[in-house]
Design an enzyme around this catalytic site. Structure first.
Site, PDB file in Angstrom:
ATOM      1  N   HIS A   1       3.290  -3.113   7.130  1.00 12.78           N
ATOM      2  CA  HIS A   1       2.172  -2.239   6.789  1.00 12.78           C
ATOM      3  C   HIS A   1       2.088  -1.084   7.782  1.00 12.78           C
ATOM      4  O   HIS A   1       2.752  -1.084   8.819  1.00 12.78           O
ATOM      5  CB  HIS A   1       0.840  -3.007   6.842  1.00 12.78           C
TER       6      HIS A   1
ATOM      7  N   GLU B   1       2.001  -4.297  11.621  1.00  9.93           N
ATOM      8  CA  GLU B   1       1.352  -3.010  11.396  1.00  9.93           C
ATOM      9  C   GLU B   1       1.922  -1.953  12.342  1.00  9.93           C
ATOM     10  O   GLU B   1       2.223  -2.245  13.495  1.00  9.93           O
ATOM     11  CB  GLU B   1      -0.155  -3.130  11.641  1.00  9.93           C
TER      12      GLU B   1
ATOM     13  N   GLU C   1       1.361   3.910   2.909  1.00  5.71           N
ATOM     14  CA  GLU C   1       1.732   3.411   4.235  1.00  5.71           C
ATOM     15  C   GLU C   1       3.237   3.577   4.460  1.00  5.71           C
ATOM     16  O   GLU C   1       3.988   2.612   4.628  1.00  5.71           O
ATOM     17  CB  GLU C   1       1.278   1.964   4.398  1.00  5.71           C
TER      18      GLU C   1
ATOM     19  N   HIS D   1       0.857  -1.188   0.000  1.00  7.08           N
ATOM     20  CA  HIS D   1       0.000   0.000   0.000  1.00  7.08           C
ATOM     21  C   HIS D   1       0.893   1.237   0.000  1.00  7.08           C
ATOM     22  O   HIS D   1       1.614   1.492   0.971  1.00  7.08           O
ATOM     23  CB  HIS D   1      -0.909  -0.008   1.235  1.00  7.08           C
TER      24      HIS D   1
END
Length: 459
Positions: free
Chosen positions: A341, A422, A247, A244
């Site tokens: 992420h 994350e 990110e 992504h």
């Protein structure tokens, strides 16, 4: 003039333009830049409304992904104050309610220091979920200032980082290579749809190297260079990032990991290189990163929903990394797949892993996350998720997380340790009491008994 990047790709995107208002020039015309339109809303031209450009703006598959912004302002006078309203963002109320602020940088060097905006940042969400933020900035000099949603890390920045690491490692190798010397290979795994290189690094030391090299893999490594050496007694670890594009915290985690892995002095890094071969993929979505997208590739696709059945023509980078991981699982002692992420709603650093069929596998799976928390001040074990529901749920677009990297790779390989890590854009919930090393190795001694909330998992 059409800009061309370091991979020879022509860059002419709706997300990247330049606007002039008297002496003031606002521009997003650089790698990873994103602003689609700018207007001055006062006669003095000191208040500006900027609209973010949605991913794939103006194309048949334009998306509703619209949060990332990155622009520069030049021509402002010393002590002049300008007001910026950034509009057309996805709702980010939770983050800004928790104190999120954009970042700024003085100077044109990619490695100049970024800082959070110091003045108040206000925000609102109107009709049609149109989110906007407003902030003022007082210019301390007449230098160009860059502003961004979060700490940027562009495609070109990654290329420069890889060049620097390659040069630094090469400079430390003597004529005679010792077993403890850093072994580094840099390859092009495949090309993106727009023709940018998707690279992979191999990092270890020379201990246990055989005279054989990894074999050619059909439709991968198009440059035809000599493949890395084989290390038959070592475990293998795959680390990837940036499926992504917006990110950027994921890229900064990668940055810290890569610096650590090539650290020549740290005994922990030496021990890791002695035990593991690391395969590191810096950017899975280079086109999206270069374009300044928030979440999609050039076709408006969320590539982290195609790991279950990627198509080599439509999703070449996801197809390539999955092929590499499956190949490694069949021919090496592959133990880990970790995909990096960022997270916009859940605070802290944590992981999404998989619900596994046996108790022993689940214990191994969760203990790895627990060990990360023991050795990191910022990893939140209590926020980790290991549930079956999280493997099968659907996102707002109706796409199943069966196609995410951690689930798709697990289904294809059976890896116990297949997860995404994350990191929130702004802050966390806890700071761990990181224990001192117990021995001279140094290894971490066990921490205190866990007293936080338990992670979500299936039994």
């Amino acid at each position: 003039m059409v800009r061309t990047d370091s991979d020879g790709v022509k860059c002419e995107y709706p997300s990247q333009g330049t606007w002039t208002f008297g002496d003031i020039v606002l521009s997003s015309e650089f790698c990873s830049g994103n602003i689609g339109h700018v207007e001055a809303v006062d006669d003095e031209q000191t208040c500006f409304e900027l609209r973010t450009s949605p991913d794939c703006a103006g194309q048949p598959f334009e998306t509703n992904y619209r949060t990332w912004f990155y622009f520069s302002v030049s021509g402002a006078k010393k002590d002049q104050t300008l007001t910026f309203t950034v509009m057309n963002m996805n709702p980010q109320t939770k983050m800004f309610n928790q104190g999120m602020k954009p970042v700024y940088r003085l100077g044109s060097s990619a490695w100049d220091k970024w800082e959070r905006i110091k003045d108040e940042v206000t925000y609102s969400c109107g009709e049609g979920r149109q989110f906007q933020i407003r902030f003022k900035f007082r210019f301390s000099s007449d230098s160009t200032v860059f502003f961004a949603f979060s700490y940027p890390y562009s495609f070109e920045d990654v290329k420069r980082k890889l060049d620097a690491i390659q040069d630094a490692v090469a400079s430390k190798l003597g004529a005679k290579t010792s077993e403890s010397a850093i072994y580094l290979e840099r390859e092009t795994l495949t090309y993106s749809l727009e023709g940018r290189r998707m690279e992979v690094l191999t990092i270890t030391d020379y201990f246990g190297a055989s005279s054989e090299r990894e074999e050619e893999i059909e439709n991968l490594f198009p440059e035809g260079k000599q493949r890395p050496l084989v290390f038959p007694e070592k475990k293998y670890f795959v680390l990837s990032a940036r499926v992504h594009p917006g990110e950027s915290p994921a890229q900064w985690m990668w940055d810290g990991a890569i610096d650590f892995l090539v650290n020549k002095e740290d005994p922990r890094a030496k021990a890791l290189r002695r035990a593991f071969v690391f395969k590191v993929v810096p950017i899975i979505n280079p086109d999206g990163v270069a374009r300044g997208h928030y979440r999609a590739d050039t076709q408006g696709l969320n590539l982290n929903r195609f790991y279950d059945a990627p198509d080599r023509t439509r999703h070449p980078t996801v197809w390539a990394i999955k092929e590499l991981v499956v190949w490694l699982k069949g021919r090496t002692n592959l133990k880990f797949f970790v995909d990096l992420h960022a997270h916009a709603t859940k605070r802290g650093c944590f992981c999404y892993a998989n619900a596994l069929p046996t108790y022993q596998e689940m214990i191994d799976n969760m203990m790895y996350a627990r060990m990360i928390a023991i050795n990191s001040a910022h990893f939140d074990f209590g926020s980790c998720v290991f549930s079956e529901k999280a493997m099968e749920s659907k996102d707002r677009n109706g796409q199943s997380k069966e196609g995410s990297s951690r689930v798709g790779i697990y289904r294809a390989t059976g890896l116990v340790h297949s997860m995404t890590v994350e990191c929130n854009y702004n802050g966390g919930r806890v700071v761990n009491n990181k224990p001192p090393a117990a021995t001279q190795d140094p290894r971490a001694s066990p921490g205190e008994t866990w007293r936080g909330p338990l992670p979500k998992f299936n039994t």
